[in-house]
Design a protein around this motif. Structure first.
Motif, PDB file in Angstrom:
ATOM      1  N   GLU A 143      13.201   5.108   2.574  1.00 23.50           N
ATOM      2  CA  GLU A 143      12.571   4.284   1.556  1.00 23.50           C
ATOM      3  C   GLU A 143      11.451   3.502   2.233  1.00 23.50           C
ATOM      4  N   TYR A 144      10.304   3.446   1.577  1.00 21.01           N
ATOM      5  CA  TYR A 144       9.161   2.728   2.150  1.00 21.01           C
ATOM      6  C   TYR A 144       8.771   1.590   1.228  1.00 21.01           C
ATOM      7  N   VAL A 145       8.583   0.403   1.782  1.00 24.04           N
ATOM      8  CA  VAL A 145       8.223  -0.774   0.985  1.00 24.04           C
ATOM      9  C   VAL A 145       6.820  -1.224   1.404  1.00 24.04           C
ATOM     10  N   PRO A 146       5.802  -0.748   0.688  1.00 20.20           N
ATOM     11  CA  PRO A 146       4.432  -0.985   1.148  1.00 20.20           C
ATOM     12  C   PRO A 146       4.051  -2.461   1.258  1.00 20.20           C
ATOM     13  N   ASN A 147       4.561  -3.285   0.366  1.00 25.86           N
ATOM     14  CA  ASN A 147       4.137  -4.680   0.412  1.00 25.86           C
ATOM     15  C   ASN A 147       4.828  -5.486   1.509  1.00 25.86           C
ATOM     16  N   ARG A 148       5.712  -4.826   2.218  1.00 24.88           N
ATOM     17  CA  ARG A 148       6.307  -5.454   3.388  1.00 24.88           C
ATOM     18  C   ARG A 148       5.619  -4.928   4.649  1.00 24.88           C
ATOM     19  N   CYS A 149       5.126  -3.703   4.541  1.00 27.36           N
ATOM     20  CA  CYS A 149       4.554  -2.986   5.697  1.00 27.36           C
ATOM     21  C   CYS A 149       3.307  -3.692   6.219  1.00 27.36           C
ATOM     22  N   ILE A 150       3.196  -3.818   7.538  1.00 24.39           N
ATOM     23  CA  ILE A 150       2.002  -4.430   8.115  1.00 24.39           C
ATOM     24  C   ILE A 150       1.141  -3.368   8.825  1.00 24.39           C
ATOM     25  N   LEU A 151       1.430  -2.091   8.585  1.00 26.70           N
ATOM     26  CA  LEU A 151       0.637  -0.958   9.065  1.00 26.70           C
ATOM     27  C   LEU A 151       0.410  -0.953  10.574  1.00 26.70           C
ATOM     28  N   CYS A 152       1.486  -1.309  11.314  1.00 23.78           N
ATOM     29  CA  CYS A 152       1.354  -1.315  12.764  1.00 23.78           C
ATOM     30  C   CYS A 152       1.268   0.096  13.317  1.00 23.78           C
ATOM     31  N   GLY A 153       1.861   1.068  12.609  1.00 21.17           N
ATOM     32  CA  GLY A 153       1.777   2.457  13.059  1.00 21.17           C
ATOM     33  C   GLY A 153       2.844   2.871  14.058  1.00 21.17           C
ATOM     34  N   ARG A 154       3.809   1.976  14.333  1.00 19.64           N
ATOM     35  CA  ARG A 154       4.873   2.352  15.274  1.00 19.64           C
ATOM     36  C   ARG A 154       5.650   3.571  14.775  1.00 19.64           C
ATOM     37  N   CYS A 155       5.917   3.611  13.460  1.00 22.47           N
ATOM     38  CA  CYS A 155       6.690   4.724  12.900  1.00 22.47           C
ATOM     39  C   CYS A 155       5.940   6.040  13.050  1.00 22.47           C
ATOM     40  N   VAL A 156       4.593   5.973  12.868  1.00 25.99           N
ATOM     41  CA  VAL A 156       3.786   7.184  12.995  1.00 25.99           C
ATOM     42  C   VAL A 156       3.907   7.726  14.417  1.00 25.99           C
ATOM     43  N   PHE A 157       3.821   6.803  15.383  1.00 28.17           N
ATOM     44  CA  PHE A 157       3.910   7.202  16.786  1.00 28.17           C
ATOM     45  C   PHE A 157       5.280   7.778  17.127  1.00 28.17           C
ATOM     46  N   VAL A 158       6.313   7.068  16.723  1.00 28.83           N
ATOM     47  CA  VAL A 158       7.657   7.438  17.169  1.00 28.83           C
ATOM     48  C   VAL A 158       8.106   8.736  16.506  1.00 28.83           C
ATOM     49  N   CYS A 159       7.661   8.961  15.282  1.00 26.33           N
ATOM     50  CA  CYS A 159       8.027  10.195  14.586  1.00 26.33           C
ATOM     51  C   CYS A 159       7.429  11.394  15.317  1.00 26.33           C
ATOM     52  N   ARG A 160       6.161  11.245  15.695  1.00 25.86           N
ATOM     53  CA  ARG A 160       5.475  12.322  16.405  1.00 25.86           C
ATOM     54  C   ARG A 160       6.172  12.595  17.738  1.00 25.86           C
ATOM     55  N   LYS A 161       6.616  11.518  18.370  1.00 30.27           N
ATOM     56  CA  LYS A 161       7.227  11.648  19.699  1.00 30.27           C
ATOM     57  C   LYS A 161       8.612  12.288  19.602  1.00 30.27           C
ATOM     58  N   GLU A 162       9.394  11.827  18.622  1.00 23.15           N
ATOM     59  CA  GLU A 162      10.776  12.311  18.524  1.00 23.15           C
ATOM     60  C   GLU A 162      10.827  13.735  17.994  1.00 23.15           C
ATOM     61  N   SER A 163       9.990  14.032  17.006  1.00 21.81           N
ATOM     62  CA  SER A 163      10.122  15.336  16.352  1.00 21.81           C
ATOM     63  C   SER A 163       9.074  16.336  16.822  1.00 21.81           C
ATOM     64  N   GLY A 164       8.047  15.847  17.523  1.00 19.38           N
ATOM     65  CA  GLY A 164       6.984  16.748  17.945  1.00 19.38           C
ATOM     66  C   GLY A 164       6.079  17.154  16.795  1.00 19.38           C
ATOM     67  N   GLN A 165       6.343  16.630  15.623  1.00 20.27           N
ATOM     68  CA  GLN A 165       5.508  16.942  14.465  1.00 20.27           C
ATOM     69  C   GLN A 165       5.074  15.637  13.794  1.00 20.27           C
ATOM     70  N   ALA A 166       3.984  15.708  13.048  1.00 21.95           N
ATOM     71  CA  ALA A 166       3.518  14.495  12.390  1.00 21.95           C
ATOM     72  C   ALA A 166       4.047  14.460  10.967  1.00 21.95           C
ATOM     73  N   MET A 167       5.212  13.848  10.794  1.00 18.21           N
ATOM     74  CA  MET A 167       5.764  13.814   9.433  1.00 18.21           C
ATOM     75  C   MET A 167       5.570  12.484   8.747  1.00 18.21           C
ATOM     76  N   ILE A 168       5.108  11.518   9.511  1.00 20.89           N
ATOM     77  CA  ILE A 168       4.716  10.238   8.919  1.00 20.89           C
ATOM     78  C   ILE A 168       3.264  10.032   9.309  1.00 20.89           C
ATOM     79  N   SER A 169       2.471   9.599   8.354  1.00 19.04           N
ATOM     80  CA  SER A 169       1.061   9.409   8.679  1.00 19.04           C
ATOM     81  C   SER A 169       0.472   8.294   7.829  1.00 19.04           C
ATOM     82  N   PHE A 170      -0.716   7.866   8.212  1.00 18.70           N
ATOM     83  CA  PHE A 170      -1.444   6.934   7.359  1.00 18.70           C
ATOM     84  C   PHE A 170      -2.090   7.727   6.232  1.00 18.70           C
TER      85      PHE A 170
END
Lengths: 215, 642
Positions: A143-170
């Motif tokens: 679940e994603y809550v945009p009005n809480r999100c501060i768009l730091c991009g940590r999730c984008v980075f960690v997803c790419r690192k853990e899965s080797g694929q870009a499944m979360i993006s801006f």
């Protein structure tokens, strides 16, 4: 090992790491949101970890500078604090504040930074900006809550690192920028490995595990 | 390079030049008439296609023989479509605002009967006794065309026309020199990056040349996105080979074998002409493996941009070529250290690249002789807005803004007064009348709070509201922000919101100071150049036009009467004529009614302030008035029955 002076105190640090990491390792806190230790090239997007180095004309982000022998770092000059407070106030002006009902309450990075900078959570000089973004519900387990999100991009980075694929993006641009999990409404085909690393690195609980069924 | 291979290089190129000359003679030959039609995007938009068709048909009907040669852009947008007619016995003559009708007239009167139809002539391109030369006009004689020298005079889709004008000889010269010598030449020329920041091109090349990594890349940045700026587009469409030649010299100098031209997606014709030019160069051995018989290899490719303004920022541009979201990255590392695919990369603007062949061809000292000491060479501006001779202007650095606006470009139309000039696009600033005497160079403009930018220049007359201008540019940057860093993503939106509320008459005490403080924070805190410079339109308008901001905030008055919420229209009952209904029909909201004494009045509650009534009112009455603040409009009640 490298020796550097931070706020008039000599510290030792590993070679080749960032000034931010060196300070954090030595228990000198510098506010930061988008940085993770594992990043080779920190994005430098939250604009909070400013310091002054060797009397630099302008504060610079400590996550993008590597330590050097004899470096003189100041983490608390007026100019540094001014930029940090300005960036923090901007982030708060788009963050829906509802701490009591927020799962991040008490472990939220924003609360920590507010306390550190002695800055109230309600911006004074700026209006609260309303963003018209719907809560993203198309991921089977997240679940994603945009009005809480501060768009730091940590999730984008960690997803790419853990899965080797870009499944979360801006996605989108300007103030409408959001985090997006594209094309995952079809669970059997979803490539998400359900590692939930993204939920763990989020500093403000803007990405959550959707329901008990998913765990 | 040894004597032997130098000889071979010259020999190979000599045969190409002979071919170019042969084709030129064939075209020019004795008694052939040539019609050159400006067919870059600007010409096409003003009807060059129809003009070309009219020429073709008229020639056919009259059984006359003439070559029609589509050429690029001369830079005189105010006079498009432009046509040059080159008839034996006459100097080449430039005609302005050519319509299909004028085209038919020129074929009949000039080509058939020998009358050059003086009333449509802009001037002769060469000195002659019979026809006044264009060089008598400031628009021509004060320009110094280095980069645009052949634009609008040659067919951009024919490589031989470029070669016949001396094209590619700078590359041939470069190939006989040591790469270090070329870099030294560029450094000595003082060439500074034309993309806006003004970094020394030679230094950038040296950094890449010095890199340990042997695999190096050249990128030419043609992602021109500033509103109202089109210098790069015109060059790509008018003289693509100049750019290829510059890129080839750069690649040879830094030791790169790959080059990419990043062309904005919204420039389809530029991309097409560029690709066509690359194909032609490859075909005759000016690109590809073993260029002109040497061991220098170079591949040039066109990469179509991804439709975001921010991709003009070099690190975002590189991300976008790599298939990622176009988001700027922190520097260092600079592209010269770690650029595209992690390799040392030169990123140069189109105009910087296009300045290279003339520098190598004529020498650094020649280039230094143009412009000022710290900003050598020429600057190209697209001058638009409230200006008589709008278009592309190439001038030596150091010319004052006043000369550029009032002499070269003819000043402000409609007897209006000059108010401000916006330089450098959304990153630039607005300069007032008092700044007009500053010379145009990198440092003077930056000092004044504007910047060279990539060359957009918008001239504004007294009707422009500076709050509205700042609002326009912030609206642009705020929408084009990539969303990565806090200051740009959120800060520019706050700036826009504050400007909008000031324009609505809801400005608060302290808003002007808030704008200034927030602007300084965004400038100091943003990640990339787009964010850092985004507040410039706000900072300069507040600095130079503070009284206008104060009038908006304190008196709810817009001095230029542009901000709709702060203005009102009313009808002056002393000059309004009984029985005239001109305004009534023009009103889209039926807000105009007849008063008791059969004159007209405006119902303020439903008026949308479009101004149609003002245009509709016959000049002999001239009864519609515009006022700010709106309370100044007299209140007249609509009669119950009307």
């Amino acid at each position: 090992m490298v020796k550097l002076v931070v706020d008039n105190k000599e510290i030792e640090s590993e070679e080749g790491i960032t000034v931010l990491q060196a300070c954090l390792d030595n228990e000198i806190y510098i506010p930061n949101l988008c940085y993770l230790k594992e990043m080779d090239n920190p994005p430098g997007s939250c604009r909070l970890c400013f310091v002054e180095i060797d009397g630099s004309r302008q504060p610079i982000t400590s996550c993008t500078v590597k330590v050097k022998e004899g470096m003189v770092v100041k983490t608390n000059t007026d100019h540094v604090r001014r930029l940090q407070r300005a960036a923090f106030e901007l982030l708060l002006s788009v963050h829906h504040i509802d701490c009591r009902n927020c799962p991040a309450n008490r472990k939220c990075e924003l609360q920590r930074i507010a306390k550190f900078l002695k800055f109230g959570l309600k911006p004074k000089r700026l209006e609260q900006l309303e963003r018209e973004v719907k809560t993203e519900q198309d991921h089977p387990c997240l679940e994603y809550v945009p009005n809480r999100c501060i768009l730091c991009g940590r999730c984008v980075f960690v997803c790419r690192k853990e899965s080797g694929q870009a499944m979360i993006s801006f996605a989108k641009r300007g103030l409408d920028t959001v985090i997006s999990f594209f094309g995952e409404e079809d669970k059997p085909r979803a490539t998400c490995k359900e590692c939930y690393a993204c939920t763990r690195v989020c500093p403000v609980s803007a990405i959550l595990v959707k329901n008990s069924h998913c765990q | 390079m040894n004597q032997n291979s130098r000889g071979k290089l010259n020999q190979v190129f000599a045969s190409i030049k002979t071919e170019a000359e042969r084709r030129f003679q064939e075209m020019k030959g004795h008694n052939t008439q040539n019609i050159f039609i400006g067919m870059a995007t600007c010409g096409l938009a003003s009807g060059a296609m129809e003009v070309k068709a009219a020429f073709e048909q008229a020639l056919l009907e009259r059984k006359l023989n003439a070559h029609i040669i589509p050429v690029g852009c001369l830079g005189h947008c105010y006079a498009e479509p432009l046509v040059i007619v080159d008839k034996p016995g006459f100097p080449p003559i430039l005609y302005h605002d050519v319509t299909p009708g004028k085209a038919r007239l020129l074929v009949k009167a000039f080509l058939e009967e020998g009358d050059p139809v003086f009333e449509h002539v802009l001037g002769a391109l060469e000195e002659s006794d019979t026809i006044p030369s264009v060089l008598e006009f400031p628009r021509f004689n004060q320009e110094k065309k280095v980069v645009m020298a052949n634009s609008g005079l040659i067919d951009p889709e024919d490589i031989y026309q470029y070669i016949q004008k001396g094209g590619y000889s700078a590359l041939v010269k470069a190939l006989t020199l040591e790469p270090e010598k070329i870099i030294k030449e560029i450094q000595e020329s003082g060439l500074r990056g034309r993309g806006g920041a003004g970094f020394l091109t030679g230094i950038k090349w040296q950094l890449v040349r010095n890199a340990k990594e042997k695999d190096r890349i050249i990128i030419c940045n043609a992602d021109e996105g500033d509103p109202g700026a089109y210098m790069d587009r015109a060059l790509l469409e008018s003289n693509p080979h100049l750019l290829i030649e510059g890129i080839a010299i750069a690649a040879y100098a830094v030791g790169a074998e790959t080059a990419i031209i990043y062309v904005r997606a919204e420039y389809p014709l530029a991309g097409k002409r560029m690709k066509n030019a690359i194909g032609q160069s490859r075909q005759i051995g000016l690109l590809g493996k073993g260029i002109l018989g040497t061991d220098f290899d170079l591949d040039v490719a066109v990469f179509q941009g991804s439709g975001a303004f921010v991709c003009g920022e070099e690190t975002a541009l590189i991300e976008s070529i790599q298939g990622k979201r176009g988001m700027p990255q922190p520097r260092p590392p600079y592209p010269s250290q770690r650029g595209l695919w992690g390799k040392p990369t030169v990123v140069n603007n189109v105009k910087s690249m296009a300045s290279v062949p003339p520098i190598v061809g004529n020498g650094a000292q020649w280039y230094r002789g143009i412009g000022t000491e710290k900003s050598s060479g020429t600057a190209i501006f697209s001058v638009v807005g409230n200006i008589i001779h709008a278009g592309l202007v190439e001038i030596p650095m150091g010319v004052t803004l006043r000369t550029l606006i009032f002499e070269i470009c003819g000043g402000i139309p409609n007897q209006k007064k000059f108010k401000a000039v916006q330089i450098g696009g959304p990153s630039g600033g607005c300069l007032p009348e008092s700044s007009l005497d500053i010379p145009i160079d990198f440092d003077s403009l930056t000092e004044a709070g504007a910047m060279m930018g990539s060359g957009g220049m918008v001239v504004m007359d007294e009707d422009a509201c500076m709050v509205d201008v700042a609002r326009y540019f912030l609206d642009f940057t705020q929408k084009e922000s990539c969303g990565k860093c806090t200051f740009c993503r959120i800060g520019t939106k706050h700036l826009l919101d504050i400007l909008e509320r000031i324009a609505r008459g809801e400005g608060r005490n302290g808003d002007i100071e808030l704008l200034e403080n927030l602007s300084l924070d965004i400038n100091g805190g943003s990640l990339c150049g787009l964010g850092k410079t985004a507040p410039n339109p706000v900072l300069t308008t507040v600095k130079y036009f503070r009284d206008e901001y104060e009038a908006h905030v304190r008196e709810k008055r817009c001095p230029a009467m542009m901000c709709r919420a702060l203005t009102a229209y009313y009808i002056d009952l002393d000059t309004c004529s009984r029985g005239c209904d001109a305004c009534v029909g023009s009103c889209p909201t039926e807000s105009i009614f007849t008063t008791k004494n059969r004159k007209k009045a405006i119902d303020q509650s439903s008026c949308v302030k479009c101004g149609e009534c003002m245009s509709a009112c016959p000049p002999e009455y001239d009864a519609v008035r515009k006022v700010s603040p709106p309370e100044l409009a007299p209140k007249i009640e609509r009669p119950e029955d009307g």
